[in-house]
Write a protein that holds these residues in place. Sequence first.
Motif, PDB file in Angstrom:
ATOM      1  N   SER A  71     -41.491 -26.697  19.416  1.00 28.46           N
ATOM      2  CA  SER A  71     -42.402 -25.667  18.598  1.00 28.46           C
ATOM      3  C   SER A  71     -42.319 -24.328  19.045  1.00 28.46           C
ATOM      4  O   SER A  71     -41.828 -24.117  20.386  1.00 28.46           O
ATOM      5  CB  SER A  71     -43.570 -26.054  18.413  1.00 28.46           C
ATOM      6  OG  SER A  71     -44.302 -25.958  19.937  1.00 28.46           O
ATOM      7  N   PRO A  72     -42.539 -23.509  18.510  1.00 29.14           N
ATOM      8  CA  PRO A  72     -42.294 -21.904  19.083  1.00 29.14           C
ATOM      9  C   PRO A  72     -43.439 -21.660  20.063  1.00 29.14           C
ATOM     10  O   PRO A  72     -43.271 -20.998  20.830  1.00 29.14           O
ATOM     11  CB  PRO A  72     -42.984 -21.183  17.814  1.00 29.14           C
ATOM     12  CG  PRO A  72     -42.429 -21.712  16.651  1.00 29.14           C
ATOM     13  CD  PRO A  72     -42.379 -23.375  17.031  1.00 29.14           C
ATOM     14  N   MET A  73     -44.926 -22.326  19.917  1.00 28.69           N
ATOM     15  CA  MET A  73     -45.558 -22.259  21.035  1.00 28.69           C
ATOM     16  C   MET A  73     -45.048 -22.893  22.333  1.00 28.69           C
ATOM     17  O   MET A  73     -45.188 -22.542  23.567  1.00 28.69           O
ATOM     18  CB  MET A  73     -47.000 -22.984  20.619  1.00 28.69           C
ATOM     19  CG  MET A  73     -48.212 -22.642  21.418  1.00 28.69           C
ATOM     20  SD  MET A  73     -49.694 -23.162  20.693  1.00 28.69           S
ATOM     21  CE  MET A  73     -50.892 -22.121  21.556  1.00 28.69           C
ATOM     22  N   GLN A  74     -44.310 -24.265  22.296  1.00 25.27           N
ATOM     23  CA  GLN A  74     -43.968 -24.804  23.244  1.00 25.27           C
ATOM     24  C   GLN A  74     -43.006 -23.852  24.284  1.00 25.27           C
ATOM     25  O   GLN A  74     -42.798 -23.825  25.300  1.00 25.27           O
ATOM     26  CB  GLN A  74     -43.319 -26.228  23.150  1.00 25.27           C
ATOM     27  CG  GLN A  74     -44.195 -27.292  22.522  1.00 25.27           C
ATOM     28  CD  GLN A  74     -43.508 -28.289  22.212  1.00 25.27           C
ATOM     29  OE1 GLN A  74     -42.671 -28.242  21.280  1.00 25.27           O
ATOM     30  NE2 GLN A  74     -43.961 -29.667  22.453  1.00 25.27           N
ATOM     31  N   ILE A  75     -41.990 -23.127  23.088  1.00 23.55           N
ATOM     32  CA  ILE A  75     -41.176 -22.279  23.898  1.00 23.55           C
ATOM     33  C   ILE A  75     -41.693 -20.966  24.483  1.00 23.55           C
ATOM     34  O   ILE A  75     -41.416 -20.501  25.810  1.00 23.55           O
ATOM     35  CB  ILE A  75     -39.828 -21.846  22.958  1.00 23.55           C
ATOM     36  CG1 ILE A  75     -39.149 -23.049  22.337  1.00 23.55           C
ATOM     37  CG2 ILE A  75     -38.945 -20.688  23.402  1.00 23.55           C
ATOM     38  CD1 ILE A  75     -38.372 -22.746  21.034  1.00 23.55           C
ATOM     39  N   ALA A  76     -42.616 -20.564  23.785  1.00 29.48           N
ATOM     40  CA  ALA A  76     -43.441 -19.302  24.357  1.00 29.48           C
ATOM     41  C   ALA A  76     -44.207 -19.745  25.581  1.00 29.48           C
ATOM     42  O   ALA A  76     -44.033 -18.937  26.783  1.00 29.48           O
ATOM     43  CB  ALA A  76     -44.291 -18.923  23.135  1.00 29.48           C
ATOM     44  N   THR A  77     -44.827 -20.986  25.628  1.00 32.36           N
ATOM     45  CA  THR A  77     -45.390 -21.359  26.794  1.00 32.36           C
ATOM     46  C   THR A  77     -44.613 -21.427  28.049  1.00 32.36           C
ATOM     47  O   THR A  77     -44.945 -21.129  29.035  1.00 32.36           O
ATOM     48  CB  THR A  77     -46.290 -22.545  26.618  1.00 32.36           C
ATOM     49  OG1 THR A  77     -46.969 -22.248  25.560  1.00 32.36           O
ATOM     50  CG2 THR A  77     -47.018 -23.090  27.618  1.00 32.36           C
ATOM     51  N   LEU A  78     -43.480 -22.178  27.612  1.00 34.29           N
ATOM     52  CA  LEU A  78     -42.464 -22.309  28.748  1.00 34.29           C
ATOM     53  C   LEU A  78     -42.070 -21.041  29.568  1.00 34.29           C
ATOM     54  O   LEU A  78     -42.088 -20.722  30.735  1.00 34.29           O
ATOM     55  CB  LEU A  78     -41.308 -23.105  28.510  1.00 34.29           C
ATOM     56  CG  LEU A  78     -40.172 -23.505  29.382  1.00 34.29           C
ATOM     57  CD1 LEU A  78     -40.798 -24.346  30.754  1.00 34.29           C
ATOM     58  CD2 LEU A  78     -39.094 -23.909  28.710  1.00 34.29           C
ATOM     59  N   VAL A  79     -41.655 -20.186  28.698  1.00 38.45           N
ATOM     60  CA  VAL A  79     -41.136 -18.884  29.248  1.00 38.45           C
ATOM     61  C   VAL A  79     -42.286 -18.044  29.873  1.00 38.45           C
ATOM     62  O   VAL A  79     -41.774 -17.555  30.883  1.00 38.45           O
ATOM     63  CB  VAL A  79     -40.718 -17.939  27.860  1.00 38.45           C
ATOM     64  CG1 VAL A  79     -40.224 -16.278  28.303  1.00 38.45           C
ATOM     65  CG2 VAL A  79     -39.549 -18.540  27.105  1.00 38.45           C
ATOM     66  N   LEU A  80     -43.332 -18.218  29.423  1.00 36.97           N
ATOM     67  CA  LEU A  80     -44.450 -17.358  30.180  1.00 36.97           C
ATOM     68  C   LEU A  80     -44.851 -17.972  31.332  1.00 36.97           C
ATOM     69  O   LEU A  80     -45.118 -17.034  32.315  1.00 36.97           O
ATOM     70  CB  LEU A  80     -45.578 -17.273  29.017  1.00 36.97           C
ATOM     71  CG  LEU A  80     -45.241 -16.035  27.960  1.00 36.97           C
ATOM     72  CD1 LEU A  80     -46.672 -15.940  27.007  1.00 36.97           C
ATOM     73  CD2 LEU A  80     -44.966 -14.866  28.248  1.00 36.97           C
ATOM     74  N   VAL A  81     -45.009 -19.340  31.341  1.00 40.06           N
ATOM     75  CA  VAL A  81     -45.140 -20.011  32.602  1.00 40.06           C
ATOM     76  C   VAL A  81     -44.312 -19.686  33.585  1.00 40.06           C
ATOM     77  O   VAL A  81     -44.525 -19.474  34.713  1.00 40.06           O
ATOM     78  CB  VAL A  81     -45.310 -21.443  32.217  1.00 40.06           C
ATOM     79  CG1 VAL A  81     -45.298 -22.390  33.706  1.00 40.06           C
ATOM     80  CG2 VAL A  81     -46.399 -21.840  31.727  1.00 40.06           C
ATOM     81  N   ILE A  82     -42.952 -19.649  33.328  1.00 38.50           N
ATOM     82  CA  ILE A  82     -41.914 -19.285  34.078  1.00 38.50           C
ATOM     83  C   ILE A  82     -41.966 -17.993  34.776  1.00 38.50           C
ATOM     84  O   ILE A  82     -41.912 -17.673  35.843  1.00 38.50           O
ATOM     85  CB  ILE A  82     -40.453 -19.469  33.584  1.00 38.50           C
ATOM     86  CG1 ILE A  82     -40.208 -21.016  33.445  1.00 38.50           C
ATOM     87  CG2 ILE A  82     -39.314 -19.038  34.419  1.00 38.50           C
ATOM     88  CD1 ILE A  82     -38.789 -21.337  32.802  1.00 38.50           C
ATOM     89  N   VAL A  83     -42.344 -17.022  33.816  1.00 40.07           N
ATOM     90  CA  VAL A  83     -42.597 -15.654  34.118  1.00 40.07           C
ATOM     91  C   VAL A  83     -43.886 -15.281  35.111  1.00 40.07           C
ATOM     92  O   VAL A  83     -43.730 -14.720  36.236  1.00 40.07           O
ATOM     93  CB  VAL A  83     -42.309 -14.704  33.099  1.00 40.07           C
ATOM     94  CG1 VAL A  83     -42.726 -13.159  33.506  1.00 40.07           C
ATOM     95  CG2 VAL A  83     -40.959 -14.865  32.235  1.00 40.07           C
ATOM     96  N   PHE A  84     -44.688 -15.791  34.543  1.00 40.45           N
ATOM     97  CA  PHE A  84     -46.005 -15.092  35.162  1.00 40.45           C
ATOM     98  C   PHE A  84     -46.361 -16.523  36.295  1.00 40.45           C
ATOM     99  O   PHE A  84     -46.870 -15.765  37.322  1.00 40.45           O
ATOM    100  CB  PHE A  84     -47.307 -15.185  34.010  1.00 40.45           C
ATOM    101  CG  PHE A  84     -47.339 -13.956  33.183  1.00 40.45           C
ATOM    102  CD1 PHE A  84     -47.802 -12.971  33.451  1.00 40.45           C
ATOM    103  CD2 PHE A  84     -46.436 -13.968  31.951  1.00 40.45           C
ATOM    104  CE1 PHE A  84     -47.863 -11.971  32.787  1.00 40.45           C
ATOM    105  CE2 PHE A  84     -46.547 -12.932  31.236  1.00 40.45           C
ATOM    106  CZ  PHE A  84     -47.226 -11.738  31.767  1.00 40.45           C
TER     107      PHE A  84
END
Length: 201
Positions: A71-84
């Motif tokens: 889902s878009p939320m899963q993708i966004a969460t993964l990217v932001l977890v890796i970054v932040f």
Amino acid sequence: MTEPRKINPWLKSALEFGPLVLFFVTFMRMRDKTVTLGGTEYSGFIFATLVFIPVLVLTTLALWRLTGKLSPMQIATLVLVIVFGGLSVWLNDPRFFKMKPTIIYLIFAGLLGLSLVLRKNWLGLVMSEALPMSAQGWHILTQRMAVLFLGLAVANEIVWRSMSETAWVNFKTFGLPLLMVVFFVLNSKLFERHALPKDGE
């Protein structure tokens, strides 16, 4: 459009919530300790973050492999977890990871608000399989979810800036998911009122 493959719901839940539970358990065991890695001392919070990031990557990849879809939320969460999360570990500063939910919720509130302005049913595109509803139902739910995400962003900022790390971890692990569940329960009448008829009805 390829339909997502069905997997055991217990396995799906374990892959989705397992990393968060692991973060909580690791933090609770290490919160009063420090860990030395490469000559640098890290707090229990940073160590829990360091454990959480690769586990989330692996479970998200496993979900994608098993279901064929994220889902878009899963993708966004993964990217932001890796970054932040990565910034928190790299700079040895927990504030970046604590800000991550705020950024996620503001992004989704902004996207939902934009969909209302453009008169697009983006929420329905993502959730229509689970909640088949009329266009009016999706419009109302989009308005409510935009307000919800905005409220969650504000709540996260208040908690991490004014309370202890333990309080924030409890809020992140239990409070935020509980608020989401309560939101959908309170909107059950909306789902019933605007539900599309099933085949044969």
